[in-house]
Design a protein around this motif. Structure first.
Motif, PDB file in Angstrom:
ATOM      1  N   GLU A  76     -53.470  45.754 -64.343  1.00  0.00           N
ATOM      2  CA  GLU A  76     -54.640  46.058 -64.122  1.00  0.00           C
ATOM      3  C   GLU A  76     -55.573  46.779 -65.534  1.00  0.00           C
ATOM      4  O   GLU A  76     -56.286  46.417 -66.281  1.00  0.00           O
ATOM      5  CB  GLU A  76     -55.523  46.686 -62.986  1.00  0.00           C
ATOM      6  CG  GLU A  76     -56.866  46.585 -62.851  1.00  0.00           C
ATOM      7  CD  GLU A  76     -57.236  47.516 -61.387  1.00  0.00           C
ATOM      8  OE1 GLU A  76     -57.824  48.494 -61.437  1.00  0.00           O
ATOM      9  OE2 GLU A  76     -57.009  46.747 -60.509  1.00  0.00           O
ATOM     10  N   VAL A 131     -52.556  56.150 -63.359  1.00  0.00           N
ATOM     11  CA  VAL A 131     -51.628  55.766 -62.327  1.00  0.00           C
ATOM     12  C   VAL A 131     -50.949  56.932 -61.656  1.00  0.00           C
ATOM     13  O   VAL A 131     -50.342  57.402 -62.242  1.00  0.00           O
ATOM     14  CB  VAL A 131     -50.493  54.680 -62.882  1.00  0.00           C
ATOM     15  CG1 VAL A 131     -49.530  54.201 -61.961  1.00  0.00           C
ATOM     16  CG2 VAL A 131     -51.490  53.491 -63.640  1.00  0.00           C
ATOM     17  N   ALA A 164     -44.722  48.362 -56.253  1.00  0.00           N
ATOM     18  CA  ALA A 164     -45.851  47.307 -56.387  1.00  0.00           C
ATOM     19  C   ALA A 164     -47.268  47.820 -56.720  1.00  0.00           C
ATOM     20  O   ALA A 164     -47.967  47.053 -57.540  1.00  0.00           O
ATOM     21  CB  ALA A 164     -46.108  46.671 -55.003  1.00  0.00           C
ATOM     22  N   GLU A 165     -47.698  49.010 -56.384  1.00  0.00           N
ATOM     23  CA  GLU A 165     -48.926  49.626 -56.560  1.00  0.00           C
ATOM     24  C   GLU A 165     -48.827  50.183 -58.066  1.00  0.00           C
ATOM     25  O   GLU A 165     -49.841  49.843 -58.717  1.00  0.00           O
ATOM     26  CB  GLU A 165     -49.145  50.931 -55.832  1.00  0.00           C
ATOM     27  CG  GLU A 165     -50.417  51.584 -56.236  1.00  0.00           C
ATOM     28  CD  GLU A 165     -51.734  50.928 -56.269  1.00  0.00           C
ATOM     29  OE1 GLU A 165     -52.878  51.091 -56.655  1.00  0.00           O
ATOM     30  OE2 GLU A 165     -51.625  49.815 -55.324  1.00  0.00           O
ATOM     31  N   THR A 166     -47.634  50.605 -58.599  1.00  0.00           N
ATOM     32  CA  THR A 166     -47.572  50.911 -60.026  1.00  0.00           C
ATOM     33  C   THR A 166     -47.680  49.631 -60.965  1.00  0.00           C
ATOM     34  O   THR A 166     -48.299  49.509 -61.842  1.00  0.00           O
ATOM     35  CB  THR A 166     -46.409  51.492 -60.336  1.00  0.00           C
ATOM     36  OG1 THR A 166     -46.186  52.805 -59.567  1.00  0.00           O
ATOM     37  CG2 THR A 166     -46.004  51.903 -61.862  1.00  0.00           C
ATOM     38  N   ALA A 212     -46.363  56.579 -56.655  1.00  0.00           N
ATOM     39  CA  ALA A 212     -46.991  55.375 -56.162  1.00  0.00           C
ATOM     40  C   ALA A 212     -45.674  54.469 -55.837  1.00  0.00           C
ATOM     41  O   ALA A 212     -44.728  54.512 -56.660  1.00  0.00           O
ATOM     42  CB  ALA A 212     -47.848  54.665 -57.103  1.00  0.00           C
ATOM     43  N   SER A 213     -45.916  53.402 -55.045  1.00  0.00           N
ATOM     44  CA  SER A 213     -44.928  52.465 -54.904  1.00  0.00           C
ATOM     45  C   SER A 213     -44.726  51.421 -56.105  1.00  0.00           C
ATOM     46  O   SER A 213     -45.532  51.649 -56.929  1.00  0.00           O
ATOM     47  CB  SER A 213     -45.196  51.505 -53.813  1.00  0.00           C
ATOM     48  OG  SER A 213     -46.295  50.891 -54.125  1.00  0.00           O
ATOM     49  N   ARG A 261     -49.433  46.695 -60.239  1.00  0.00           N
ATOM     50  CA  ARG A 261     -50.772  46.393 -60.047  1.00  0.00           C
ATOM     51  C   ARG A 261     -51.553  47.050 -60.830  1.00  0.00           C
ATOM     52  O   ARG A 261     -52.222  46.588 -61.643  1.00  0.00           O
ATOM     53  CB  ARG A 261     -51.164  46.379 -58.584  1.00  0.00           C
ATOM     54  CG  ARG A 261     -52.531  45.732 -58.381  1.00  0.00           C
ATOM     55  CD  ARG A 261     -53.259  46.120 -57.156  1.00  0.00           C
ATOM     56  NE  ARG A 261     -53.482  47.518 -56.927  1.00  0.00           N
ATOM     57  CZ  ARG A 261     -54.360  48.094 -57.678  1.00  0.00           C
ATOM     58  NH1 ARG A 261     -55.026  47.647 -58.685  1.00  0.00           N
ATOM     59  NH2 ARG A 261     -54.698  49.408 -57.726  1.00  0.00           N
ATOM     60  N   SER A 262     -51.154  48.384 -60.597  1.00  0.00           N
ATOM     61  CA  SER A 262     -52.270  49.330 -61.744  1.00  0.00           C
ATOM     62  C   SER A 262     -51.913  49.102 -63.113  1.00  0.00           C
ATOM     63  O   SER A 262     -52.901  49.296 -64.115  1.00  0.00           O
ATOM     64  CB  SER A 262     -51.991  50.749 -61.489  1.00  0.00           C
ATOM     65  OG  SER A 262     -52.261  51.023 -59.838  1.00  0.00           O
ATOM     66  N   THR A 263     -50.485  48.727 -63.607  1.00  0.00           N
ATOM     67  CA  THR A 263     -50.189  48.494 -64.857  1.00  0.00           C
ATOM     68  C   THR A 263     -50.781  47.423 -65.518  1.00  0.00           C
ATOM     69  O   THR A 263     -51.348  47.269 -66.625  1.00  0.00           O
ATOM     70  CB  THR A 263     -48.707  48.629 -65.076  1.00  0.00           C
ATOM     71  OG1 THR A 263     -48.074  50.012 -64.648  1.00  0.00           O
ATOM     72  CG2 THR A 263     -48.509  48.269 -66.491  1.00  0.00           C
TER      73      THR A 263
END
Length: 195
Positions: free
Chosen positions: A116, A101, A108-110, A105-106, A112-114
């Motif tokens: 996932e 990750v 929201a992106e963090t 990162a934003s 989502r990545s977490t």
């Protein structure tokens, strides 16, 4: 920054033949049930970062020794229990993916990545009995062979083993130099890595 091992009461697995000055303690964990005294849960070690490496660079690999504590009562009626191999396999895969990750990162992106990474970790761990997903190999600990479940993917590797008194989680971009290790007593680990 040095993470102290003062009061360590569990063994710590380290790569055989790798000098202690080439390794560092990456993290430690403590647990507690209710108002009972705290206890050591785990110690993670990895290669010492190169001086020119960026401050936020993750190590090439990480080796986490998890103490086997059994089912222990707590003062408030709760208890502890050791997780099974699937639980630590999920941890190994999820931890490996979380290292990817990107910093900065934003939110929201963090998130989502977490999420996932966690979903992938659960799905891969559920296939621990599938030798195509988790081929087995030998992990040498002080001359004694143990089973190492090893999962490889484009992002890196994850591995788990049960040594009896402790369980092991390995993960990273590339594996340690070999699958030969030594299990240090608490006292030897304190000496090697400083109390």
């Amino acid at each position: 920054m040095t993470i102290p091992l003062t009061g360590l009461d569990m063994p710590v697995l380290v790569p055989a033949g790798v000098p202690a000055h080439a390794l560092c303690v990456l993290a430690t964990g403590h647990g507690r049930v209710g108002s009972s005294p705290s206890y050591w849960e785990d110690v993670s070690i990895g290669p010492r970062p190169e001086p020119e490496a960026p401050a936020d660079a993750s190590p090439a690999w990480s080796l986490r020794t998890i103490a086997r504590r059994g089912c222990r009562p707590g003062g408030d009626g709760g208890w502890t229990t050791d997780g099974g191999l699937r639980s630590i396999a999920e941890t190994a895969v999820t931890s490996m993916l979380l290292k990817l990750v990107p910093y900065g990162a934003s939110a929201a992106e963090t998130l989502r990545s977490t999420e996932e990474a966690g979903a992938t970790g659960r799905a891969v761990a559920a296939r621990l009995d599938d030798v195509r997903t988790w081929p087995r190999t030998a992990l040498d600990v002080d001359g004694h062979p143990f089973v190492l479940w090893l999962h490889r993917r484009p992002e890196g590797f994850a591995g788990v083993a049960d040594l009896g008194p402790c369980r092991v989680v390995l993960h990273g971009r590339r594996p340690p130099p070999s699958w030969r290790f030594t299990l240090l007593s608490a006292e030897a680990a304190q000496t090697a890595f400083g109390a």
